[in-house]
Design a protein around this motif. Structure first.
Motif, PDB file in Angstrom:
ATOM      1  N   ASP A 293     -10.345 -52.015 -17.772  1.00  0.00           N
ATOM      2  CA  ASP A 293     -10.847 -50.773 -17.166  1.00  0.00           C
ATOM      3  C   ASP A 293      -9.700 -49.962 -16.568  1.00  0.00           C
ATOM      4  O   ASP A 293      -9.653 -48.732 -16.706  1.00  0.00           O
ATOM      5  CB  ASP A 293     -11.876 -51.090 -16.083  1.00  0.00           C
ATOM      6  N   ASP A 294      -8.771 -50.650 -15.891  1.00  0.00           N
ATOM      7  CA  ASP A 294      -7.634 -49.961 -15.287  1.00  0.00           C
ATOM      8  C   ASP A 294      -6.717 -49.365 -16.344  1.00  0.00           C
ATOM      9  O   ASP A 294      -6.168 -48.271 -16.167  1.00  0.00           O
ATOM     10  CB  ASP A 294      -6.842 -50.926 -14.401  1.00  0.00           C
TER      11      ASP A 294
ATOM     12  N   VAL B 101      -1.482 -56.680 -10.138  1.00  0.00           N
ATOM     13  CA  VAL B 101      -2.121 -55.630 -10.941  1.00  0.00           C
ATOM     14  C   VAL B 101      -1.619 -54.240 -10.565  1.00  0.00           C
ATOM     15  O   VAL B 101      -1.168 -53.476 -11.442  1.00  0.00           O
ATOM     16  CB  VAL B 101      -3.650 -55.735 -10.855  1.00  0.00           C
TER      17      VAL B 101
ATOM     18  N   ALA C  72      -8.170 -59.570 -11.469  1.00  0.00           N
ATOM     19  CA  ALA C  72      -8.266 -58.176 -11.020  1.00  0.00           C
ATOM     20  C   ALA C  72      -7.843 -57.991  -9.571  1.00  0.00           C
ATOM     21  O   ALA C  72      -7.375 -56.904  -9.196  1.00  0.00           O
ATOM     22  CB  ALA C  72      -9.693 -57.674 -11.225  1.00  0.00           C
TER      23      ALA C  72
ATOM     24  N   VAL D 214      -8.237 -56.525 -16.710  1.00  0.00           N
ATOM     25  CA  VAL D 214      -8.073 -55.186 -16.127  1.00  0.00           C
ATOM     26  C   VAL D 214      -8.076 -54.107 -17.205  1.00  0.00           C
ATOM     27  O   VAL D 214      -7.411 -53.084 -17.077  1.00  0.00           O
ATOM     28  CB  VAL D 214      -6.780 -55.111 -15.283  1.00  0.00           C
TER      29      VAL D 214
END
Length: 640
Positions: free
Chosen positions: A371-372, A614, A609, A369
């Motif tokens: 990107d998050d 998450v 993900a 994750v």
């Protein structure tokens, strides 16, 4: 058709025994001789099987059954124990050698004049080779699995070479069979040298199959009352020869395919480049940036810049060391960027297993994750730990060295001058969860300049004795056990490798510890771990010095920052019951813990993900950077 005085028929029999050689006048066998000058043909009859006495028949049947049973044990249970393996292999070698020597003497007595005897002359050489191999195994002081494996590999290579030499004296299908068998033997022997941990599996199974075949042939010969040689003779056109050629061709093709796969796997093994070599002058102060360079990878999202870094850190007892890692920062950050310090999960213990070396290193360490993280406006600082990328050994599940690598990576990343804030939350999964908890324990004393806003341990390997005990029951758990015992016996002089690993598994453990989970060669380790017919441990692993060192590395000290422990309820590696027990102990000691259990999530699926963890983790981290109060769920931990 029926004319002449029978010379054509006798000549055909002589030709068969002579391997279709030309006659003494140089004529091809199918050329009719000049009647006026013809020399009487060889009249010796073809070699036929002599009949056995009843005593020899029973001896052949009983002996063959015993040999076949030994081969079955060897092929089906190659990891039973070193003693059993040695006994079966030596017995098989002796039997094979004696049979070859006896067969060669019979062949010499029954070979007519003019018959190519090169194949027969090689039979005693093969027999002596088997007997010499048995003697080497027995005479070697404190024979190990590696010695046994390498000796058998050498015997296979020599056996293949003898087949190729014998092929020169053969004709037709016998020659093709000998060539293909020799090539297959050479390839399997070379592969055995190239993959020493599967040598035991491959060689033992192949040699066991050879013994089964030898035993079955002995039983059949005894039932039929024949004293034919029990091992494959090299002659011109044996009955069903082309069927055996097809089998030999299939074996050679399989050996060639394995050789090509082996080359590809070896070439795909990850190797650190010169970036990871420390400079000549390394500062003694931990957390100093030694080197950096831009880093590109498909795992780095657009809108982010990344660097790999080399920095100073320390092991236990303040021993200086060098570690590497990654720094990923949003390209257009508005002001100083808070840091998520990522402690990766198990990737292996060899130098090439560093996430910054691997093609998909973040995913290999269970970071899915990023990107998050970057979209939230945070930077990612991901240590490789000491010994991954840089010089080893890697302190696998050794808390102080892991935690120091995390803290010093944050210190070094600040020297990049990319706008990092003095706000840090640590995330870690599995091995990294263990490292994250130790980071929290160490931070106030070791790195007061890196104050932590929170520690999120995701399926952490916290209760180490319970984890090690469980590995014996987990499919593929032997790989993680190999990483742990190899690291502990390397780093702690009081933990003796021979005391905890049974002899039959020692080679497998060492070779498994040399491979990364993300490299193709790990299929070898996985395969051998799955076919182990008993645990790799010699007795109970959770005892003595190993147990004491495991307890020493349980993260049980105080953590000043808020702590989140997340656990998958379907995790078969880090058991939920063991995790709950660890959290209960923390709560009983007076520490606040936010413990969350996620139904249906296994060990890795917990951090993928699509996991419900998450969004919870992102919200929890946002609250930590905002200085919001942290929850304490100690009262609701299962078992309290």
């Amino acid at each position: 058709m029926g004319g002449g005085d029978g010379r054509d028929l006798r000549r055909y029999g002589a030709d068969m025994d002579a391997g279709h050689a030309a006659d003494q006048h140089g004529r091809a066998p199918d050329e009719a001789p000049d009647e006026a000058q013809a020399t009487p043909p060889v009249t010796a009859p073809p070699v036929t099987a002599s009949r056995a006495t009843p005593g020899r028949r029973w001896a052949s049947v009983v002996g063959g059954a015993v040999v076949a049973a030994l081969g079955a044990v060897l092929a089906l249970r190659p990891f039973s124990s070193l003693a059993v393996l040695v006994a079966v292999v030596v017995t098989g070698l002796v039997v094979a050698g004696v049979v070859d020597l006896v067969a060669s003497s019979r062949a010499a007595r029954g070979t007519p004049a003019g018959t190519p005897a090169a194949g027969a002359r090689l039979r005693p050489v093969r027999g002596l080779l088997f007997l010499a191999t048995a003697a080497v195994v027995l005479a070697w002081p404190e024979v190990t699995v590696r010695v046994l494996a390498l000796v058998l590999a050498g015997a296979l290579v020599a056996d293949g070479a003898l087949d190729l030499l014998a092929a020169r004296a053969a004709r037709g299908s016998a020659r093709a069979e000998a060539v293909l068998g020799g090539v297959a033997g050479l390839l399997v022997g070379v592969l055995a040298f190239a993959w020493p941990d599967v040598t035991v599996l491959v060689v033992a199974v192949l040699f066991g199959a050879r013994l089964v075949l030898l035993g079955v042939r002995a039983v059949v010969a005894g039932v039929r009352g024949s004293t034919d040689p029990l091992l494959r003779p090299v002659r011109s056109e044996p009955r069903g020869g082309w069927r055996r050629v097809s089998g030999a061709a299939a074996g050679a093709a399989l050996a060639l395919a394995l050789a090509l796969v082996s080359v590809g796997i070896h070439r795909a093994a990850p190797t650190p480049d010169a970036f990871y070599d420390p400079p000549a002058d390394v500062p003694a102060e931990p957390g100093r940036l030694l080197r950096s360079e831009p880093f590109t990878s498909a795992e780095i999202p657009s809108g982010a810049d990344a660097w790999r870094i080399l920095y100073t850190t320390t092991r236990d007892e303040d021993v200086p060391a060098v570690a590497s890692g990654l720094v990923v920062v949003p390209t257009h950050a508005d002001g100083p960027v808070p840091v998520v310090a990522w402690a990766h999960g198990t990737t292996g213990t060899a130098s090439g297993c560093a996430p910054s070396v691997l093609d998909d290193g973040l995913a290999a360490g269970a970071m899915f994750v990023q990107d998050d993280v970057l979209a939230a406006g945070w930077a990612l600082v991901a240590t490789d730990y000491v010994g991954l990328g840089t010089e080893g050994p890697h302190p696998y599940l050794v808390g102080q060295a892991e935690g120091r690598s995390v803290l010093d990576a944050v210190r070094a990343a600040r020297e990049l001058d990319v706008g990092l804030a003095d706000r840090t939350v640590v995330w870690g999964h599995s091995q990294g969860g263990h490292a994250a908890l130790w980071t929290g324990v160490l931070a106030p004393g070791y790195a007061p300049d890196v104050p932590l806003d929170g520690v999120a341990a995701l399926a952490p390997a916290a209760d180490l004795p319970a984890l090690v005990e469980n590995l014996a029951t987990v499919p593929g758990g032997a790989m993680f056990a190999a990483y742990a015992i190899d690291a502990y016996t390397t780093l702690y002089p009081d933990v003796a490798f021979e005391e905890y690993v049974r002899p039959g598994a020692r080679l497998l453990v060492r070779e498994t510890a040399s491979r990364c989970l993300a490299e193709p060669g790990v299929v070898v380790s996985l395969g051998t771990s799955l076919v182990l017919d008993k645990p790799l441990w010699h007795g109970d692993p959770t005892r003595g010095a190993f147990q004491e060192r495991l307890l020493e590395n349980v993260p049980s000290g105080p953590v000043d920052a808020p702590v989140l422990v997340a656990q998958g309820a379907a995790d078969g590696l880090v058991l939920p019951a063991a995790q709950a027990g660890y959290v209960r102990a923390r709560c009983a000691a007076g520490y606040a813990v936010d413990y969350r259990l996620y139904d249906g999530r296994t060990h890795v699926a917990l951090v993928e993900a699509d996991s419900p963890l998450v969004p919870d983790l992102l919200a929890w981290t946002t609250d930590r950077f905002a200085d919001d109060p942290a929850a304490d769920t100690c009262a609701s931990v299962p078992g309290r």
